[in-house]
Design a protein around this motif. Structure first.
Motif, PDB file in Angstrom:
ATOM      1  N   LEU A 140     -11.507  -7.835  10.279  1.00 55.46           N
ATOM      2  CA  LEU A 140     -12.219  -6.963   9.346  1.00 55.46           C
ATOM      3  C   LEU A 140     -12.998  -5.604  10.152  1.00 55.46           C
ATOM      4  O   LEU A 140     -13.611  -6.340  10.939  1.00 55.46           O
ATOM      5  N   VAL A 141     -12.900  -4.501   9.835  1.00 53.90           N
ATOM      6  CA  VAL A 141     -13.617  -3.527  10.439  1.00 53.90           C
ATOM      7  C   VAL A 141     -14.189  -2.713   9.169  1.00 53.90           C
ATOM      8  O   VAL A 141     -13.529  -2.404   8.480  1.00 53.90           O
ATOM      9  N   GLU A 144      -4.469   6.047  20.183  1.00 45.07           N
ATOM     10  CA  GLU A 144      -3.851   5.551  18.858  1.00 45.07           C
ATOM     11  C   GLU A 144      -4.443   6.083  17.741  1.00 45.07           C
ATOM     12  O   GLU A 144      -3.656   6.441  16.826  1.00 45.07           O
ATOM     13  N   ILE A 145      -5.952   6.375  17.513  1.00 44.70           N
ATOM     14  CA  ILE A 145      -6.553   6.640  16.507  1.00 44.70           C
ATOM     15  C   ILE A 145      -6.680   8.287  16.370  1.00 44.70           C
ATOM     16  O   ILE A 145      -6.198   8.880  15.194  1.00 44.70           O
ATOM     17  N   VAL A 147     -15.535   7.466  19.335  1.00 43.79           N
ATOM     18  CA  VAL A 147     -15.811   6.462  20.496  1.00 43.79           C
ATOM     19  C   VAL A 147     -16.055   5.077  19.730  1.00 43.79           C
ATOM     20  O   VAL A 147     -15.405   4.156  19.935  1.00 43.79           O
ATOM     21  N   GLU A 148     -17.252   5.186  18.837  1.00 49.25           N
ATOM     22  CA  GLU A 148     -17.530   4.014  18.175  1.00 49.25           C
ATOM     23  C   GLU A 148     -16.329   3.519  17.352  1.00 49.25           C
ATOM     24  O   GLU A 148     -16.326   2.187  17.208  1.00 49.25           O
ATOM     25  N   ILE A 149     -15.538   4.185  16.643  1.00 52.11           N
ATOM     26  CA  ILE A 149     -14.519   3.746  15.991  1.00 52.11           C
ATOM     27  C   ILE A 149     -13.514   3.089  16.548  1.00 52.11           C
ATOM     28  O   ILE A 149     -13.058   2.039  16.512  1.00 52.11           O
ATOM     29  N   ALA A 150     -13.230   3.754  17.664  1.00 53.05           N
ATOM     30  CA  ALA A 150     -12.265   3.353  18.907  1.00 53.05           C
ATOM     31  C   ALA A 150     -12.783   1.873  19.266  1.00 53.05           C
ATOM     32  O   ALA A 150     -11.812   0.905  19.316  1.00 53.05           O
ATOM     33  N   ILE A 151     -13.997   1.785  19.786  1.00 50.78           N
ATOM     34  CA  ILE A 151     -14.446   0.675  20.339  1.00 50.78           C
ATOM     35  C   ILE A 151     -14.342  -0.687  19.247  1.00 50.78           C
ATOM     36  O   ILE A 151     -13.921  -1.715  19.518  1.00 50.78           O
TER      37      ILE A 151
END
Length: 487
Positions: free
Chosen positions: A170-171, A131-132, A155-159
């Motif tokens: 909130l991210v 998706e990202i 990977v860390e962003i996706a997780i």
């Protein structure tokens, strides 16, 4: 304040103060983040951005002030923040390198239970990565240690964006594109806009002002532990942002090297893998390595270094200095002081009869602390006491403090604020004018345009050489996506 406004708040920090000894990290900060908005947070390294993030995510408790989640002030801490839907991607990536991607998903999402949790974790991260970052090409069965720094960041962003039971509210993204090339960064920003449009909230911290201006709805500027501006993004531009941070705006001057090219290169390499163009760098040049990330730029820097030094052990007089791109993995010595991290590459010059001259070492460290503005009250503090950008300044100063006439730089400006970048660019040009050569891999096009010549990489080989006025974003992108020819 009305009940509706309070209900719309995902996180609110009001009047927050926090000091570490005599250092005021936060001095009465107000920061409110509401559902359906992207808030851009900017400021110099050491302005307090990482500290307020750690207060919001529960890692630090304020000494004064109040933090509320969804309008409620009943609790504070990491567990409370996570239960309130707060997720954080730190500038210093926090994945466990010895575990696989799906095992890291399990750590971040403990609700993944049962005999088939691995397959569900794998499905979750694959879906979110697609998706990202569509077409990402990451093997999610591999260990994190086998991934490039860009892949680890992805990977860390996706997780963090993935929601096993419910999506995050909130991210917090701390320099999320610092290791990503322009294409991946654009995918990231596009996803943030979609996430916010669906009612999510994002706190975006970046020194790349174009990302902030194009993606944020509202921009908060911090300086010396205070909020000095909080305005709609539509009311600001790059100049007003820089001025709010306390810098004088200086236009980028893309002047090229005036030094006549020497008869022989200071560094050279035949075509990589037998394909493409050969590499050459001459005295006094700034040579850029460009192209999509992961196409051989870092490997070329490593090969260039080892072709001259043979190994990574220091020699009596090093010809080359190297600025690592992944400071946490192969840049800093985390248990050492700032001073020792800065001077480690200069011990030959600081030693007399095998003993280090402490006075000379202190003068060297203090000189570079002032020249590159490393924000610390004491160079004897641990390197990890610095913000990520200030750690990067130490690595840069370490290389420039040596007598090496050629400096290899693996994206050295990651996470460094715009004011310091301007100073560093001037240092680079001054050092190049005195005959020092720089081989510079960067994921930022503004930095590539500062180079005298640029080699564009594709699939591990150099596919184009650009020089002078031909060094443009259009030409770099054109060569990145086609086989290209020497320009």
């Amino acid at each position: 304040m009305t009940a509706n406004l309070m209900k719309n708040e995902v996180v609110a920090a009001r009047g927050v103060k926090l000091a570490f000894g005599a250092v005021k990290a936060l001095d009465g900060v107000d920061l409110v983040i509401r559902a359906g908005e992207c808030v851009g947070l900017v400021g110099h390294n050491g302005a307090g951005k990482s500290t307020i993030v750690n207060v919001i995510n529960g890692g630090l408790s304020p000494q004064e002030g109040v933090v509320s989640y969804g309008g409620e002030t009943s609790g504070h801490g990491i567990a409370t923040a996570r239960a309130s839907g707060v997720r954080c991607v730190f500038q210093e990536l926090s994945l466990c390198p010895n575990l696989t991607v799906n095992e890291n998903v399990r750590i971040m999402h403990p609700d993944l239970k049962g005999w088939n949790w691995r397959s569900r974790a794998l499905e979750l991260v694959k879906k979110q990565l697609q998706e990202i970052f569509p077409g990402h090409g990451i093997d999610c069965d591999s260990t994190v240690d086998d991934l490039s720094i860009a892949e680890r960041q992805m990977v860390e962003i996706a997780i963090s964006f993935a929601g096993f039971v419910v999506p995050p509210k909130l991210v917090i993204l701390d320099e999320p594109t610092s290791s990503l090339d322009a294409g991946l960064a654009a995918q990231m920003m596009a996803y943030i806009r979609r996430f916010v449009a669906d009612g999510g909230a994002v706190l975006l911290i970046s020194h790349i002002l174009g990302e902030i201006l194009s993606t944020a709805d509202r921009i908060v500027v911090m300086k010396d532990g205070r909020v000095v501006a909080d305005r709609l993004a539509s009311e600001m531009n790059a100049r007003s942002l820089v001025e709010a941070m306390g810098n004088v705006v200086r236009e980028q001057e893309y002047q090229r090297s005036g030094i006549a090219r020497s008869s022989s290169p200071v560094l050279s390499m035949p075509p990589r893998r037998g394909r493409g163009l050969a590499f050459e760098a001459y005295r006094g040049e700034i040579v850029g390595l460009a192209g999509l990330g992961g196409h051989g730029q870092t490997e070329t820097l490593l090969d260039l270094y080892l072709s001259r030094n043979g190994n990574w052990w220091p020699t009596p007089r090093d010809e080359l200095a190297f600025v690592a791109g992944d400071r946490s993995l192969n840049g800093t010595f985390p248990l050492w002081s700032i001073l020792k991290n800065l001077t480690i590459a200069s011990l030959q010059e600081l030693s007399s009869r095998t003993f280090i001259d402490n006075a000379r070492e202190n003068r060297l460290g203090l000189g570079w602390k002032n020249r590159i503005e490393i924000r610390t009250p004491d160079l004897e503090n641990r390197i990890l006491s610095l913000s990520g950008g200030n750690q990067q300044k130490v690595l840069f100063a370490r290389a420039l403090a040596t007598t090496a006439r050629t400096v290899l730089m693996d994206d050295p400006m990651r996470g460094v604020d715009v004011g310091t970048k301007q100073e560093v660019y001037e240092i680079l040009r001054s050092e190049a004018a005195s005959g020092r050569s720089f081989i510079w891999y960067s994921t930022e096009m503004d930095e590539i345009r500062l180079c005298d010549r640029v080699y564009v990489f594709r699939e591990g080989a150099i596919v184009a050489e650009l020089a002078g006025e031909a060094v443009t974003e259009k030409n770099v992108l054109a060569a990145s996506f086609s086989a290209g020819e020497a320009a």
